[in-house]
Design a protein around this motif. Structure first.
Motif, PDB file in Angstrom:
ATOM      1  N   GLU A  32     -21.234 -11.316  -4.732  1.00  0.00           N
ATOM      2  CA  GLU A  32     -20.050 -10.933  -5.499  1.00  0.00           C
ATOM      3  C   GLU A  32     -18.813 -10.837  -4.608  1.00  0.00           C
ATOM      4  N   ASN A  33     -17.690 -11.309  -5.118  1.00  0.00           N
ATOM      5  CA  ASN A  33     -16.425 -11.216  -4.397  1.00  0.00           C
ATOM      6  C   ASN A  33     -15.465 -10.261  -5.087  1.00  0.00           C
ATOM      7  N   LEU A  34     -15.029  -9.246  -4.341  1.00  0.00           N
ATOM      8  CA  LEU A  34     -13.950  -8.389  -4.831  1.00  0.00           C
ATOM      9  C   LEU A  34     -12.709  -8.787  -4.041  1.00  0.00           C
ATOM     10  N   SER A  35     -11.626  -9.047  -4.726  1.00  0.00           N
ATOM     11  CA  SER A  35     -10.432  -9.466  -3.994  1.00  0.00           C
ATOM     12  C   SER A  35      -9.167  -8.927  -4.630  1.00  0.00           C
ATOM     13  N   GLY A  36      -8.114  -8.902  -3.820  1.00  0.00           N
ATOM     14  CA  GLY A  36      -6.827  -8.438  -4.315  1.00  0.00           C
ATOM     15  C   GLY A  36      -5.700  -8.971  -3.455  1.00  0.00           C
ATOM     16  N   LYS A  37      -4.556  -9.135  -4.061  1.00  0.00           N
ATOM     17  CA  LYS A  37      -3.369  -9.582  -3.334  1.00  0.00           C
ATOM     18  C   LYS A  37      -2.739  -8.381  -2.620  1.00  0.00           C
ATOM     19  N   ILE A  38      -2.384  -8.584  -1.365  1.00  0.00           N
ATOM     20  CA  ILE A  38      -1.779  -7.503  -0.581  1.00  0.00           C
ATOM     21  C   ILE A  38      -0.317  -7.342  -0.995  1.00  0.00           C
ATOM     22  N   VAL A  39       0.029  -6.140  -1.463  1.00  0.00           N
ATOM     23  CA  VAL A  39       1.398  -5.934  -1.948  1.00  0.00           C
ATOM     24  C   VAL A  39       2.156  -4.849  -1.174  1.00  0.00           C
ATOM     25  N   GLU A  40       1.439  -4.132  -0.278  1.00  0.00           N
ATOM     26  CA  GLU A  40       2.112  -3.067   0.468  1.00  0.00           C
ATOM     27  C   GLU A  40       1.412  -2.851   1.805  1.00  0.00           C
ATOM     28  N   VAL A  41       2.193  -2.771   2.888  1.00  0.00           N
ATOM     29  CA  VAL A  41       1.634  -2.623   4.238  1.00  0.00           C
ATOM     30  C   VAL A  41       2.546  -1.745   5.094  1.00  0.00           C
ATOM     31  N   GLU A  42       1.994  -1.267   6.226  1.00  0.00           N
ATOM     32  CA  GLU A  42       2.808  -0.560   7.209  1.00  0.00           C
ATOM     33  C   GLU A  42       2.406  -1.017   8.604  1.00  0.00           C
ATOM     34  N   ALA A  43       3.365  -1.081   9.515  1.00  0.00           N
ATOM     35  CA  ALA A  43       3.088  -1.471  10.904  1.00  0.00           C
ATOM     36  C   ALA A  43       3.062  -0.241  11.803  1.00  0.00           C
ATOM     37  N   TYR A  44       2.145  -0.261  12.782  1.00  0.00           N
ATOM     38  CA  TYR A  44       2.048   0.820  13.766  1.00  0.00           C
ATOM     39  C   TYR A  44       1.997   0.254  15.172  1.00  0.00           C
ATOM     40  N   TYR A  45       2.595   1.003  16.107  1.00  0.00           N
ATOM     41  CA  TYR A  45       2.643   0.569  17.503  1.00  0.00           C
ATOM     42  C   TYR A  45       1.985   1.612  18.401  1.00  0.00           C
ATOM     43  N   SER A  46       1.315   1.122  19.438  1.00  0.00           N
ATOM     44  CA  SER A  46       0.637   2.047  20.352  1.00  0.00           C
ATOM     45  C   SER A  46       1.610   2.658  21.357  1.00  0.00           C
ATOM     46  N   LYS A  47       2.805   2.102  21.459  1.00  0.00           N
ATOM     47  CA  LYS A  47       3.800   2.654  22.391  1.00  0.00           C
ATOM     48  C   LYS A  47       5.101   2.927  21.671  1.00  0.00           C
ATOM     49  N   ASP A  49       5.758   4.997  19.426  1.00  0.00           N
ATOM     50  CA  ASP A  49       5.590   5.292  18.002  1.00  0.00           C
ATOM     51  C   ASP A  49       4.873   6.628  17.838  1.00  0.00           C
ATOM     52  N   PRO A  50       5.605   7.683  17.448  1.00  0.00           N
ATOM     53  CA  PRO A  50       5.000   9.016  17.354  1.00  0.00           C
ATOM     54  C   PRO A  50       3.910   9.098  16.302  1.00  0.00           C
ATOM     55  N   ALA A  51       3.866   8.150  15.368  1.00  0.00           N
ATOM     56  CA  ALA A  51       2.868   8.199  14.300  1.00  0.00           C
ATOM     57  C   ALA A  51       1.525   7.650  14.761  1.00  0.00           C
ATOM     58  N   PHE A  52       1.515   6.950  15.873  1.00  0.00           N
ATOM     59  CA  PHE A  52       0.261   6.341  16.335  1.00  0.00           C
ATOM     60  C   PHE A  52      -0.604   7.398  17.004  1.00  0.00           C
ATOM     61  N   ARG A  53      -1.879   7.443  16.621  1.00  0.00           N
ATOM     62  CA  ARG A  53      -2.802   8.415  17.229  1.00  0.00           C
ATOM     63  C   ARG A  53      -3.331   7.808  18.514  1.00  0.00           C
ATOM     64  N   GLY A 165       3.916   9.503   4.442  1.00  0.00           N
ATOM     65  CA  GLY A 165       2.971  10.506   4.925  1.00  0.00           C
ATOM     66  C   GLY A 165       2.996  10.712   6.421  1.00  0.00           C
ATOM     67  N   VAL A 166       3.950  10.098   7.091  1.00  0.00           N
ATOM     68  CA  VAL A 166       4.049  10.219   8.540  1.00  0.00           C
ATOM     69  C   VAL A 166       4.921  11.425   8.883  1.00  0.00           C
ATOM     70  N   ARG A 167       4.416  12.277   9.763  1.00  0.00           N
ATOM     71  CA  ARG A 167       5.158  13.496  10.107  1.00  0.00           C
ATOM     72  C   ARG A 167       6.500  13.174  10.755  1.00  0.00           C
ATOM     73  N   ARG A 168       6.429  12.421  11.819  1.00  0.00           N
ATOM     74  CA  ARG A 168       7.666  12.068  12.528  1.00  0.00           C
ATOM     75  C   ARG A 168       7.738  10.554  12.601  1.00  0.00           C
ATOM     76  N   ASP A 169       8.595   9.994  11.798  1.00  0.00           N
ATOM     77  CA  ASP A 169       8.689   8.533  11.747  1.00  0.00           C
ATOM     78  C   ASP A 169       9.838   8.049  12.622  1.00  0.00           C
ATOM     79  N   LEU A 170       9.800   6.766  12.929  1.00  0.00           N
ATOM     80  CA  LEU A 170      10.889   6.132  13.661  1.00  0.00           C
ATOM     81  C   LEU A 170      12.052   5.858  12.711  1.00  0.00           C
ATOM     82  N   LYS A 171      13.210   5.592  13.289  1.00  0.00           N
ATOM     83  CA  LYS A 171      14.354   5.225  12.449  1.00  0.00           C
ATOM     84  C   LYS A 171      14.089   3.890  11.782  1.00  0.00           C
TER      85      LYS A 171
END
Length: 186
Positions: A32-47, A49-53, A165-171
């Motif tokens: 069985e295939n479950l699929s969906g079109k991606i309509v919303e995303v967010e980018a994160y950086y390891s450097k 970026d205060p939101a990156f764990r 939902g990010v506590r401290r986001d970038l500009k």
DNA sequence: AGGAAGATCTACT
DNA sequence: GTAGATCTTCCTA
């Protein structure tokens, strides 16, 4: 449907995030295939970026671009795809427009309304049965049970905002979504 | 061994 | 609009 090659993910996370809009996430469970079109995303950086764990980083450094990174927050599994060129990073998949296997998704979620099926990062993982066992799978490999394919659809209008939902986001605005889609999270 | 935090969701007012 | 549930990882002792 053609699968997106690994090189697609070997770019700046924000570029990859925008590029993923309109593409199709496919979850194969048995026949069985479950699929969906991606309509919303967010980018994160390891450097820078205060939101990156940063605690995740040691484990993640061995991940290739295109690897799924799935982890639990607030009792929800969240799906990311590793994406980086210079600075290590990733893309959080936040919402889908259901395409195939809709009935199965409704059962998985215990919800009838199609609009409410996959319009949130924790909701879409539940609808597609995506959990930590899929951590590390290569979404650019056709044999994987989780992959991302090209859509033959037309170009999409992209909107952007601060991340959710990010506590401290970038500009900088690092959340991207398809303008006018009724399947974006609220 | 225990506690806090977190890229969320649901239910209730 | 706000509160409480939920669970894994990480930090401190």
């Amino acid at each position: 449907m053609r699968i997106l090659p690994k090189e697609f993910y070997r770019r700046d996370p924000a570029m990859v995030a925008r590029g993923l809009l309109g593409k199709v996430l496919v979850r194969r469970i048995g026949s069985e295939n479950l699929s969906g079109k991606i309509v919303e995303v967010e980018a994160y950086y390891s450097k820078g970026d205060p939101a990156f764990r940063t605690g995740f980083l040691p484990r993640l450094l061995s991940y290739e671009p295109g690897a799924a990174f799935i982890y639990m927050v607030h009792a929800n599994w969240l799906l990311n795809v590793i994406a980086y060129d210079k600075v290590f990073g990733g893309v959080l998949i936040r919402a889908l427009e259901p395409l195939s296997g809709v009935e199965r998704m409704k059962k998985n979620r215990g919800v009838e309304d199609t609009r409410e099926l996959t319009n949130g990062p924790g909701r879409l993982t539940k609808a597609l049965k995506i959990t930590g066992v899929l951590n590390g799978v290569d979404v650019s490999n056709r044999r994987s049970s989780l992959m991302i394919c090209c859509s033959q659809g037309r170009r999409v209008r992209i909107g952007s905002s601060h991340r959710i939902g990010v506590r401290r986001d970038l500009k900088r605005r690092l959340r991207f979504f398809i303008k006018g889609s009724g399947f974006v999270s609220k």
